[in-house]
Design a protein around this motif. Structure first.
Motif, short mmCIF file in Angstrom:
data_model
loop_
_atom_site.label_atom_id
_atom_site.label_comp_id
_atom_site.label_asym_id
_atom_site.label_seq_id
_atom_site.Cartn_x
_atom_site.Cartn_y
_atom_site.Cartn_z
N TYR B 33 0.85 -1.21 0.00
CA TYR B 33 0.00 0.00 0.00
C TYR B 33 0.88 1.24 0.00
O TYR B 33 0.97 1.95 0.99
CB TYR B 33 -0.97 -0.01 1.19
N ASP B 35 0.34 3.95 -1.38
CA ASP B 35 -0.57 5.03 -0.97
C ASP B 35 -1.31 4.47 0.24
O ASP B 35 -2.17 3.60 0.10
CB ASP B 35 -1.60 5.34 -2.07
N GLU B 51 -11.57 7.90 -1.25
CA GLU B 51 -12.99 7.55 -1.24
C GLU B 51 -13.27 6.14 -0.75
O GLU B 51 -14.21 5.91 0.00
CB GLU B 51 -13.57 7.74 -2.65
N PHE B 52 -12.47 5.17 -1.19
CA PHE B 52 -12.80 3.77 -0.90
C PHE B 52 -11.96 3.17 0.23
O PHE B 52 -11.94 1.96 0.42
CB PHE B 52 -12.67 2.94 -2.18
N GLN B 55 -13.97 1.00 2.89
CA GLN B 55 -14.32 -0.30 2.31
C GLN B 55 -13.10 -1.21 2.22
O GLN B 55 -13.17 -2.41 2.52
CB GLN B 55 -14.91 -0.05 0.91
N ASN B 56 -11.97 -0.63 1.83
CA ASN B 56 -10.78 -1.46 1.67
C ASN B 56 -10.18 -1.89 3.01
O ASN B 56 -9.65 -2.99 3.14
CB ASN B 56 -9.75 -0.72 0.80
N TYR B 63 -10.08 -10.55 7.29
CA TYR B 63 -9.17 -11.71 7.42
C TYR B 63 -8.91 -12.04 8.88
O TYR B 63 -8.76 -13.19 9.25
CB TYR B 63 -7.82 -11.42 6.75
#
Lengths: 653, 204
Positions: B33, B35, B51-52, B55-56, B63
């Motif tokens: 990641y 970013d 924005e996401f 959710q991510n 997990y």
């Protein structure tokens, strides 16, 4: 005029030169490219990024490859004219229509000349265009998604080679035919070629906002071979220049019979004048049949439409729009310098490069100083239009690009070298060998008003010993030269995929920030998309079964399906619910007569499976998507055709 | 006293910044990641830095069996905090104005500061409770069940402030512009108190 004997002796000379340059080549490269300051020039440290993009034609791979300069690293292969199992392009139900033509589904083509869209003669990085040479087609590729968005077939054309070059505001993408053919096609003796066959030059309008393609007009020229072309720019904007060979109009053993005339022509076409003529109702509508295929990013689906008519223009209808500029020795490359003043014709069977002057051409036209005509098209006197010739000392000039600092760089196939010369004085200032037998070359932006002239990429036709051997067949080889100094400096070799015929490049800044990371699921308008896994379902319509399936790390919804029967046509409509950069999911089904599909985040793709055997059959994700990728699988129960088992589907029940 | 009162008014008005800017931020970075994923904590809810991101983050957290990140309706704090902050702004401006016109002494500024400090401490305590709960109350059917060397289940609560290593992720937790406005606002009210006291002493 040449004789056969002369040609033979010339050929022997060529072979000798090739051999000599091969021998020289091996030695020089091992001295030059190893010195450390050169290594630093191409070294892009891990995690760092290249300064420029290069888009190399893949030739007979039918694809376009994306590289970084100066590292020569390949980033992506973009499928354009060929089926591509890696992504499922041309295999998925959504993309099959992209390869539709008037000949039906054609899964392959020979991709030649990429050209990046321009505004005011400078690269704008919105789209890249490319031509399919074999079954004439022009493609438009988005430079935000790096996907092929549109393919238009070119009717009345054959060997779509003097393509796909664009005018300086991307008004037109131009497609010229290399092989002249009967227009319209008909059953006739080949021997009646002369004066019966036509060479169609097609001007395809590019709609400015979305880039959609539409054939504006076709110019039906005499039956020569239209080899390459380039737009006028700056002062010569509004003109287009096409090199020709086989002005002899021979239909057999062209290597001899099309090499008889001492001079062929560069055709200068005033497209603005013809555009005005057709805008005022000029031209003749001809019935024909060609495919226009458009991929819609919001539905993730392509549609193919057959078009039935094309507007043709006969040169005799519009005097003063087309002229022939005599150019020696079967010219191949036809390149225009950044100012638009010089039109360079590379006589491929010659040692010299002929440079025509746009100003002189206009003066000769105004003085009506012609040397007769060919099929009614005035031929300007050679002396009246030529600005100079470059006494190159090389053999077999092909293509020329520019650095924006008053220099031109021409490739020489036979003598296997790049020659740098000065515009205006025509003096040769440097020459560097290539390895081996260079075809095209590319300077990023080198075919625009404003070249980004730091590197030159030479694309070679012969590889031989440049890399570890891989049997008789091997990739082609490109070389990067630093052209920022007075002398060109060979930096690096890198293998290319397919056969690169030309390339386009630009500074990375022009494109990288517009590159899409994901497709938004809330903007997905695919008719079979599902917006949440809860909408997953299976629907039977006769023997067609539609499975609305979603993927997210790391499961399919649904993943157990029963009630499928032998003889069904099962459509897996798979929506990837990820909204994270670089998390595709793949799909493949055992015994499926097609490729896997790779579904990008937010996208929907459809894969067809026609089960032939009773049993319980697995499917799985083909892209290693997460630590639980190996668990990303499911089963389908296939029952006999006459079974009564109801459709059912589930996840974790 | 006028100067002190103006500081009090500005100081309490600065709290309005909490309605625009996030109070706090938790950022998760890992090799894959480049970013980082980030959560901006506003007084009325959580927002992804991109924005996401929410959710991510939820996608990754499943997990290890963590609950999904709360929506504004899932936690009473997101409806109560805005009311508390707005009340403190109104009271602060009122106190400041009364001080400006000489109606009350600057001791009220100190009082406001202390109340705000207590509320803030309660907020931090509550925030920490949530972090611990979020990081330790794990789904028993989690895909990855990791234990510490001593055999105890691994905890995934991000740090209250500072850096902590969570598996492959580096978690960073720091105040954001809204939180900085809050801090400056409180400091101004305290400064107002001291200046006010000094001028009162002098004029006496």
């Amino acid at each position: 005029m040449k004789t056969l004997i002369k040609i033979n002796s010339l050929l022997i000379a060529f072979l000798t030169l090739i051999t000599i340059s091969c021998n020289q080549g091996g030695g020089e490269s091992s001295n030059g490219a190893l010195s450390s300051n050169i290594a630093e020039k191409v070294y892009v440290a891990p995690g760092e990024r290249d300064a420029q993009y290069a888009f190399l034609s893949g030739g007979y791979s039918g694809n376009l490859t994306v590289y970084g300069l100066p590292s020569g690293r390949m980033f992506k292969e973009i499928p354009v004219f060929s089926q591509f199992p890696t992504s499922g392009y041309g295999y998925s139900e959504e993309t099959k229509p992209m390869l539709n033509t008037s000949f039906g589904f054609i899964p392959w083509d020979d991709l030649h000349h990429p050209d990046i869209s321009q505004t005011n003669g400078e690269l704008d990085g919105r789209w890249i265009f490319a031509n399919g040479n074999n079954t004439p087609r022009i493609a438009r590729i988005s430079l935000s998604t790096f996907e092929t968005e549109e393919i238009i077939e070119v009717p009345n054309s054959a060997g779509n080679h003097s393509s796909s070059f664009i005018t300086e505001n991307t008004e037109y993408v131009v497609a010229g035919t290399r092989f002249s053919v009967p227009v319209p096609q008909r059953d006739m003796p080949i021997k009646e070629y002369k004066s019966n066959f036509k060479g169609a030059l097609t001007f395809i309008a590019v709609e400015p906002e979305h880039g959609h393609l539409d054939i504006k007009f076709q110019l039906l020229m005499p039956g020569f071979n239209y080899d390459l072309s380039h737009p006028g720019r700056g002062k010569s904007h509004g003109w287009f220049f096409f090199s020709t060979y086989n002005t002899e109009e021979s239909n057999t053993l062209l290597e001899v019979n099309a090499s008889q005339n001492d001079k062929d022509f560069i055709a200068a076409v005033n497209w603005k004048k013809i555009e005005e003529y057709v805008n005022n109702g000029g031209g003749t509508k001809m019935p024909t049949n060609y495919a226009h295929n458009v991929y819609d990013e919001s539905t993730h689906t392509a549609t193919s439409t057959m078009k039935k008519e094309v507007l043709t223009v006969n040169p005799s209808e519009i005097p003063g729009a087309i002229y022939f500029l005599p150019t020696p020795k079967s010219p191949h490359g036809c390149d225009v310098d950044p100012s638009g003043q010089y039109i360079i014709g590379a006589g491929k069977l010659s040692a010299d490069i002929t440079v025509h002057s746009f100003d002189k051409m206009i003066a000769a036209i105004e003085a009506e100083n012609f040397d007769g005509d060919a099929y009614g098209i005035p031929i300007i006197k050679y002396e009246d239009v030529v600005a100079g010739t470059v006494q190159s000392g090389g053999l077999g000039p092909l293509h020329t690009e520019f650095d924006g600092r008053g220099n031109a760089y021409t490739t020489f196939f036979i003598s296997s070298e790049v020659v740098k010369w000065k515009l205006g004085t025509w003096e040769v200032v440097d020459r560097q060998p290539t390895f081996y037998s260079v075809g095209h070359l590319m300077i990023p932006g080198g075919n625009s008003r404003k070249p980004h002239g730091k590197y030159l990429v030479a694309m070679n036709k012969i590889t031989k010993d440049r890399y570890l051997p891989t049997g008789p067949e091997m990739e082609h080889s490109a070389q990067i030269y630093d052209i920022s100094g007075e002398k060109m400096q060979l930096l690096y070799d890198f293998p290319t995929h397919g056969e690169p015929h030309y390339a386009a490049g630009c500074d990375a800044d022009l494109i990288m920030n517009n590159s899409k990371k994901i497709y938004r699921i809330d903007e997905n308008m695919h008719p079979y998309a599902i917006k949440s896994p809860a909408e997953g379902k299976v629907v039977r319509e006769g023997n067609e079964v539609h499975i609305y399936m979603s993927t997210i790390r790391s499961h399919f919804t649904p993943d157990n399906i029963e009630g499928i029967k032998v003889g069904d046509k099962v459509y897996f409509h798979i929506t990837n619910h990820e909204q994270d950069f670089d998390v595709p999911h793949g799909f493949s089904m055992i015994g499926q007569g097609t490729s896997e599909i790779l579904v990008m985040p937010g996208q929907t793709k459809t894969s067809l499976w026609e089960p032939k055997k009773v049993g319980v059959w697995p499917f799985y994700c083909t892209d290693f998507c997460s630590a639980l990728h190996q668990e990303m699988q499911g089963y389908i129960r296939v029952s006999p055709a006459n079974s009564n088992i109801e459709l059912s589907w589930s996840l974790d029940e | 006293m006028k100067k002190a009162s103006i500081l009090m008014i500005i100081g309490s008005a600065l709290l309005l910044g909490l309605f625009i800017f996030p109070l706090w931020n938790i950022r998760l970075g890992a090799p894959q990641y480049p970013d980082p994923l980030g959560i901006n904590i506003h007084i009325n809810g959580l927002q992804g830095e991109s924005e996401f991101d929410i959710q991510n983050i939820d996608g990754l957290n499943h997990y290890i069996g963590m609950k999904t990140l709360p929506k504004p309706d899932d936690m009473w704090e997101f409806s109560v905090f805005p009311k508390v902050v707005l009340s403190m702004v109104v009271i602060g401006i009122l106190i400041g104005s009364l001080g400006f016109f000489g109606k009350i002494s600057s001791i009220w500024f100190l009082l406001w500061f202390v109340v705000m400090g207590i509320l803030g401490a309660l907020g931090v305590y509550d925030f920490n409770l949530w972090l611990v709960d979020y990081g330790t109350d794990l789904n028993p059917n989690a895909i990855l069940k990791l234990v510490n060397p001593d055999g105890s289940p691994m905890k995934y609560n991000p740090p209250l402030i500072g850096h902590k290593k969570l598996l492959n992720f580096d978690a960073f937790s720091y105040p954001r512009l809204g939180g900085i406005f809050l801090g400056i606002g409180m400091l101004l009210s305290l400064t107002g108190y001291f200046i006010g006291r000094k001028t009162t002493v002098n004029s006496n």
